[in-house]
Design a protein around this motif. Structure first.
Motif, PDB file in Angstrom:
ATOM      1  N   LEU A 163      -4.686   4.835   3.743  1.00 50.22           N
ATOM      2  CA  LEU A 163      -5.752   4.401   4.634  1.00 50.22           C
ATOM      3  C   LEU A 163      -6.415   3.133   4.110  1.00 50.22           C
ATOM      4  CD1 LEU A 163      -7.651   4.853   7.049  1.00 50.22           C
ATOM      5  CD2 LEU A 163      -9.056   6.299   5.566  1.00 50.22           C
ATOM      6  N   LEU A 164      -6.767   3.121   2.830  1.00 49.18           N
ATOM      7  CA  LEU A 164      -7.513   1.997   2.266  1.00 49.18           C
ATOM      8  C   LEU A 164      -6.714   0.698   2.290  1.00 49.18           C
ATOM      9  CD1 LEU A 164      -9.110   3.760  -0.833  1.00 49.18           C
ATOM     10  CD2 LEU A 164     -10.027   3.539   1.486  1.00 49.18           C
ATOM     11  N   VAL A 165      -5.399   0.791   2.225  1.00 52.14           N
ATOM     12  CA  VAL A 165      -4.562  -0.405   2.209  1.00 52.14           C
ATOM     13  C   VAL A 165      -4.436  -1.038   3.591  1.00 52.14           C
ATOM     14  CG1 VAL A 165      -2.301   0.654   2.664  1.00 52.14           C
ATOM     15  CG2 VAL A 165      -2.461  -1.341   1.143  1.00 52.14           C
ATOM     16  N   ASN A 166      -4.992  -0.378   4.593  1.00 49.18           N
ATOM     17  CA  ASN A 166      -4.914  -0.900   5.956  1.00 49.18           C
ATOM     18  C   ASN A 166      -6.252  -1.350   6.517  1.00 49.18           C
ATOM     19  OD1 ASN A 166      -2.070  -0.580   6.879  1.00 49.18           O
ATOM     20  ND2 ASN A 166      -2.433   1.525   6.221  1.00 49.18           N
ATOM     21  N   LEU A 167      -7.332  -1.206   5.736  1.00 50.54           N
ATOM     22  CA  LEU A 167      -8.665  -1.523   6.253  1.00 50.54           C
ATOM     23  C   LEU A 167      -9.458  -2.331   5.228  1.00 50.54           C
ATOM     24  CD1 LEU A 167      -9.637   1.917   7.829  1.00 50.54           C
ATOM     25  CD2 LEU A 167      -8.968  -0.149   9.062  1.00 50.54           C
ATOM     26  N   VAL A 175      -3.660   8.728  -6.521  1.00 48.95           N
ATOM     27  CA  VAL A 175      -2.283   8.295  -6.748  1.00 48.95           C
ATOM     28  C   VAL A 175      -2.058   6.915  -6.163  1.00 48.95           C
ATOM     29  CG1 VAL A 175       0.144   8.834  -6.372  1.00 48.95           C
ATOM     30  CG2 VAL A 175      -1.496  10.685  -6.676  1.00 48.95           C
ATOM     31  N   PRO A 176      -1.979   5.876  -7.013  1.00 56.04           N
ATOM     32  CA  PRO A 176      -1.569   4.569  -6.505  1.00 56.04           C
ATOM     33  C   PRO A 176      -0.066   4.513  -6.401  1.00 56.04           C
ATOM     34  CG  PRO A 176      -2.120   4.387  -8.840  1.00 56.04           C
ATOM     35  CD  PRO A 176      -2.335   5.837  -8.446  1.00 56.04           C
ATOM     36  N   ILE A 177       0.433   4.071  -5.251  1.00 52.04           N
ATOM     37  CA  ILE A 177       1.879   3.934  -5.065  1.00 52.04           C
ATOM     38  C   ILE A 177       2.297   2.552  -5.528  1.00 52.04           C
ATOM     39  CG2 ILE A 177       3.781   4.019  -3.418  1.00 52.04           C
ATOM     40  CD1 ILE A 177       1.962   5.597  -1.574  1.00 52.04           C
ATOM     41  N   ARG A 178       3.061   2.489  -6.593  1.00 51.14           N
ATOM     42  CA  ARG A 178       3.620   1.218  -7.019  1.00 51.14           C
ATOM     43  C   ARG A 178       5.127   1.314  -6.843  1.00 51.14           C
ATOM     44  NH1 ARG A 178      -0.481   1.871 -11.107  1.00 51.14           N
ATOM     45  NH2 ARG A 178      -2.045   0.266 -10.878  1.00 51.14           N
ATOM     46  N   ALA A 222      -1.444   2.511  -1.753  1.00 49.22           N
ATOM     47  CA  ALA A 222      -0.370   1.575  -2.058  1.00 49.22           C
ATOM     48  C   ALA A 222      -0.829   0.437  -2.957  1.00 49.22           C
ATOM     49  CB  ALA A 222       0.196   0.991  -0.762  1.00 49.22           C
ATOM     50  N   ASP A 223       0.119  -0.086  -3.688  1.00 51.74           N
ATOM     51  CA  ASP A 223      -0.055  -1.337  -4.428  1.00 51.74           C
ATOM     52  C   ASP A 223       1.223  -2.139  -4.187  1.00 51.74           C
ATOM     53  OD1 ASP A 223      -0.372  -3.414  -6.147  1.00 51.74           O
ATOM     54  OD2 ASP A 223      -0.842  -2.202  -7.900  1.00 51.74           O
ATOM     55  N   TYR A 224       1.145  -3.048  -3.221  1.00 51.13           N
ATOM     56  CA  TYR A 224       2.340  -3.781  -2.822  1.00 51.13           C
ATOM     57  C   TYR A 224       2.696  -4.926  -3.770  1.00 51.13           C
ATOM     58  CZ  TYR A 224       2.470  -1.425   1.689  1.00 51.13           C
ATOM     59  OH  TYR A 224       2.575  -0.472   2.668  1.00 51.13           O
ATOM     60  N   VAL A 225       1.751  -5.341  -4.616  1.00 48.60           N
ATOM     61  CA  VAL A 225       1.971  -6.535  -5.425  1.00 48.60           C
ATOM     62  C   VAL A 225       3.203  -6.421  -6.331  1.00 48.60           C
ATOM     63  CG1 VAL A 225       0.965  -8.034  -7.176  1.00 48.60           C
ATOM     64  CG2 VAL A 225      -0.437  -7.223  -5.277  1.00 48.60           C
ATOM     65  N   VAL A 248      -4.875  -2.297  -3.463  1.00 43.80           N
ATOM     66  CA  VAL A 248      -6.009  -1.371  -3.596  1.00 43.80           C
ATOM     67  C   VAL A 248      -5.640  -0.143  -4.426  1.00 43.80           C
ATOM     68  CG1 VAL A 248      -5.538  -0.043  -1.484  1.00 43.80           C
ATOM     69  CG2 VAL A 248      -7.895  -0.303  -2.303  1.00 43.80           C
ATOM     70  N   GLY A 249      -4.362   0.213  -4.468  1.00 44.22           N
ATOM     71  CA  GLY A 249      -3.950   1.384  -5.243  1.00 44.22           C
ATOM     72  C   GLY A 249      -4.354   1.305  -6.703  1.00 44.22           C
ATOM     73  N   ARG A 250      -4.311   0.103  -7.279  1.00 42.60           N
ATOM     74  CA  ARG A 250      -4.656  -0.027  -8.695  1.00 42.60           C
ATOM     75  C   ARG A 250      -6.166   0.027  -8.935  1.00 42.60           C
ATOM     76  NH1 ARG A 250      -2.427  -5.889 -10.121  1.00 42.60           N
ATOM     77  NH2 ARG A 250      -0.683  -5.025  -8.938  1.00 42.60           N
TER      78      ARG A 250
END
Length: 201
Positions: free
Chosen positions: A95-99, A192-195, A124-127, A158-160
């Motif tokens: 949610l947070l990675v989309n807003l 849980v940050p998704i890397r 998520a952490d897309y970097v 934002v995941g990190r």
């Protein structure tokens, strides 16, 4: 695709039969069935999504899965208008990675949980997501996504930052205490940050 990871996270939390849980930003279904499985027939799951289309799809998903303990409502993650401290647990995934302004959402999210309850965020952490050797198509896609996110004020990494966001929300809720790690009845947290793994071809 993320069901296995979500299953593992929810197992770590130890959700009890009969608990009352809110899933913020539930999307068209997400983890509603996984939460319902854990709270059982005596518990309840409330899914919240701001999209009318997603809410309708989620209701259809709930009906198709036969989950009478699950309800889906349209709502605003920044201001759910739900009673404070009224849930045993709160969950959100991607949610947070989309807003924009994720801190505002986390403050609202945490406020919904009673003392001694639990919070779980899966972000998520897309970097770090890249290809080796480089894949030009992915680079173009990530550049376009990054430009869109920046224009919207969205943080793709934002995941990190999850632990800081939740720590700040806790300090806001209990401003008189210095050592927030020792508060009595503090909520169990699973952040849980998704890397995504490096992709090789």
């Amino acid at each position: 695709m993320l069901a296995s990871d979500s299953d593992t996270q929810l197992d770590r939390i130890g959700i009890k039969n009969g608990e009352r849980v809110v899933d913020l930003g539930c999307g068209p279904g997400g983890v509603l069935h996984l939460l319902a499985e854990r709270v059982g027939a005596n518990g309840s799951v409330l899914g919240i999504d701001r999209s009318n289309q997603f809410a309708q799809l989620a209701r259809r998903f709930v009906t198709d899965c036969g989950l009478p303990q699950v309800e889906v409502r349209e709502g605003d993650a920044y201001n759910t208008r739900l009673p404070k401290a009224s849930f045993d647990g709160a969950h959100m995934r991607l949610l947070l990675v989309n807003l924009p302004q994720p801190g505002r959402i986390v403050h609202e999210f945490v406020s919904l949980v009673r003392p001694g309850g639990w919070v779980a965020s899966f972000e998520a952490d897309y970097v770090p997501h890249c290809f080796d050797p480089p894949l030009p198509a992915w680079t173009r896609l990530l550049d376009a996504y990054s430009a869109y996110a920046q224009a919207q004020g969205i943080d793709l990494s934002v995941g990190r930052h999850l632990h800081r966001l939740f720590r700040d929300a806790r300090r806001s809720r209990y401003p008189s205490r210095r050592d927030h790690s020792r508060l009595p009845n503090r909520p169990r947290a699973s952040l849980v940050p998704i890397r995504p793994d490096w992709q090789c071809s």
